[in-house]
Structures are given as C-alpha cells and as structure tokens.
Motif scaffolding. Sequence first.
Motif: not given
Length: 544
Positions: A23-24, A26-28, A63, A66-67, A70, A91, A94, A100
């Motif tokens: 999860v993290i 996928s955005y970072s 966090s 991301c959870y 977005g 970020m 993504s 993003n």
Amino acid sequence: MEVCCDLEVDVNGEESFMVNKRVIASYSGKLNKLLGKSRGSTRNLKVVFHDFPGGAESFELISRFCYNNGSIDITPANISLLFFAALFMEMNNSVSGAHNLLEKTEKSLEEMRYWTWSELLIALKQCQDLVPAANSLPLLEKCLDCIVGRLALTSEASPCPSTSSPDSSGIRFSCDTRSTESLKTCSSRATWWFEDLLVLSPNLVEMLVKSLVSRKFDHVIISRFLFYYQKSKFYTVKSDAMRTIAETIINLLYILDQSCVSCKSLFGILRVVQNLNINKSSRNKLESMIGSQLDQASLDNLLVPSPHGINHLYDVNLVLRFLNSFLQGGMSKASPMRLRKVGVLVDLYITEVAPDPCLRPSKFLALAMVLPDAARDSYDELYRAIDMYLEVHGGLSEEEKMKLCCILNYEKLSEEACIHISQNAKFPSKSAVQALISQQFKLKSLLHATNNSKFYADSPSSATEVGNEGSKCHDSNEQCVLYAGKLDLSADNEKLRAHLHGMQWRVMELEKMCKKMQTQMAKFTKSRVSSSQSHARSLPKLCS
C-alpha cells in the motif's frame, strides 16, 4: 495481521510504524525503489529514516493518505507537513495511478493568499520547523511573502501611519483625532503584529525583515519590531540563543535608515551584549550605529563599565571608538551644531572619568584631543576636568602636566578660569603664565578697539583726551606683556607665583581703566549729540 503489516518503518528514532509495504510503496516512489532492491525474504523488512521531515507526525499523515486511497483533508495546519513528506517520499507519481499527494498540496498552496492571518502563522511556524528539510525554502518564502503582503496592506490602509522619529510612539494623529484613546488605537494599528511574530526563529526574522525592506516598509516600525523581538526573546532563552538573537538584530538594524533607529534602544542592546561575547563584526556595526548619532546620547549612556580585566572604572576605549565613528561619518563637517553637542557631552564624560585613579594620562589625552577645536565654544569644563585629574594623579611629572595643559585653548577660557589657573598650584608655571598672557591680549584687543573709536569724535580736545588716555592704557598693557615675557620660568616657584600675582593685579587695573574709558566715551557721545541738536536750533531759517 502479519500479512497486512509486513514492513517496519523507523522514523528518525522517534517512533516505529508497522505498515503494509504494498500500500505504501504504491504511492511512494522512494519506498518502491528501496523495496525493489531488497533481496531474500520480503517479510519482516525494516526501513530506517534518519531525516524524515516533520518526524513521526508527518509519516502518520501520509500513511493515512495511502490507506485512504489517496484522499486526505489538506488544511493550513497540515499542509506544510504533507508537502515536505510528499517531496521526501517522492509521492509525485504514484504507482497505483491514484491522485498523487504532491500535486494536491501544490494546488492547495495556490490558495494561500486567501488564508486568514492565523492560518498563515500556523503554516509559517510549521515551515520554520522544517527549514533543514530539502527544498523547504521555496514554500517558506511563499508563506513569508503572504505575511509581508498582509502587513503592507494593513499599513497602507491604516489612517495613522508612523512618524519619522524612532523614539516616538510610532504613530501620528490623523486629521482631527487627538485624544489619548485615538493615540492608543493608532499605535496598536501600527504594531498589532509584533506579538504574533515572536514565534519566529532568528533566521525567519531575518528573511521577514529583508522582505519588508525590499517592499519599502516603514523603517521606524521595522526597527521598533526588532527591539521588541530582542527584549521579549531575552526573557525566555539561554545565553547561546541570546547571542544569536543579538547578532541577528544588530545586523538587521544596520541595513535600515539610521535616522529611524533609536539611539537609546541601541545603548540598551549594548548593555545587554556586554557579556555575551558576540562576534566582532556585529559589535563593530553596533558601535558604528551608536557613533553615527552620538549627539543624541546622554552622559548616562556613555558610562559603560569596563570589561572584565581592565582597571578603568568606565570603558574609555568604547567611547573613543564611538567618537571615531562619529567623526568618520563626516558629521563634524556637515553639522557644526551636532559637533558642538558631542563636544559638550565629551567634556562632561571627561569630567566624570577624571577622578579615576587608574585612568592613564595617555587615555585622558586621547579623550580630550579626539575632537577638533571647533567642537568647543568654551574650554572651562575641560579645564575643570584637568584640574580634577591633577588632583587625583599628584605624582605626574612636569612634562606630563604640560602635555595635559597643552590641550587647553586659552583663548576660549573665561576670565575666571584664567585667574584660577594663575592661582592653581597644581598647574605648571608655564601654563599659568600663558593663561594670564591670553587674558592680557584679550584686554589689549578691547582697548585697541576703544582707542579706534576716537575717529568718530568731532571735538579735537575731547578726541585728544580720549586718545591720550587710550595710549596710556595701551602702553601699560604692552608693559604687562613684556613683563610676563621676561619672567625666569626656571626660578623658584614661590618667586614666580609672586610675579604672577603682580601680573594679575595689572590685568585688573587694565579692566578698570577700560571700563572708565567706555564710560567717558559714552558721556562724550551723549554731550556731542546734545550740542549738535542745540546748534541746529540756533541757526536762522533760510529765505527762499
């Protein structure tokens, strides 16, 4: 649970987070690169960040972003943390293709000009806490620019702009408002932001002031804010922080128009930093600013105690540096009045330090000689200082005493001072003779002027009488000067004192004779005018 939280993130040693790496990542972009390089088991991984901007609070915010697929509520209270964290974690693109974070924060920052004053302060405070972060400066400058723009706007809208005097209340009356209440209201309008900006660090204050100066903001208000900031901060910080604040404030005051900076407040800073060991550059700037407006100082301002390890009661070297700064600034040539004010102040200071038994003759001479002769209309106060110095320093040689007495301009000494010197056993004999000769030349000039007035008289007998009287005085005066010149200065002091008393008696006789001549001239002029009018009335009228 273990499947969901398979990545441990240590944030600056403050706190560790167990997160889902997929999860993290996928955005970072940063985490995606780090995890892509990892080998072996992909479970129980740990990432340690040592310089995460905003620390644990900031990582918790991203966090949540991301959870929450977005999505996050961006406010002035968290926008700085989100922006810098997004930069750090890369970020901006993504992997999941979702919105993003960097783009979202940048769009929110475009609305900054519509924020309230309180929201701007919150964002600015967060920015300054993140100053060490990479790429933090642009956002900081943008936030400061909004603050400065708001200050400039309120200043222009205020009906009570500040005056040009740094020691005044910083405001002036508008039109018909002259009550005390109006004065307080206008003052608060000019300085309402002082308290709010105390939260800024010295670095941010420097950026703020330079921005205000570039906007041509009122230098009087800026200087008042800097003095207010310095005083307020000194109550709550330690000596190291004091030194940083003092150096920052001094350097900023130095770039302002010096006519807008209070001399009294500069002396206040000087007394505070005496034991702070500020850097030499800042100290020189402070002394230069004080020296440039030394004519506004008082005697109490100059009575600064000597630094530790120096025997002098007061810091004479500091005052000498002030005087050199004043003279180097060309003040003596541009304004004779200011020069004379400094001359009076320095003579008072010399009189104050003269009784100090540790004050060396060289320092006393340096103080007395630093100003040009034009700075003094009278040397009486300086003579008084020398007299006090000789009283305390009785062991000086005749040569040292003569050096001190050579400072005096006897032409600018009063009659009382010259007579006092002739009777003063502490002064060298040569000095006493010079004082009396100076007074004799003054009387000679006066008698010579009175002598010349005979050319305005039409009566030969009266003119001759006055002329002869004047010649007698003139001859007597010449005899006094010659008599003084024939004194044997190497003879016994008591004999010389007797000669000087004789000279003093002759000077007094000359003064009496001069007054007598002036009275006779006045009577003669009056009788001549009366005679002329009577003669005119006795003449017959001419017939046409």
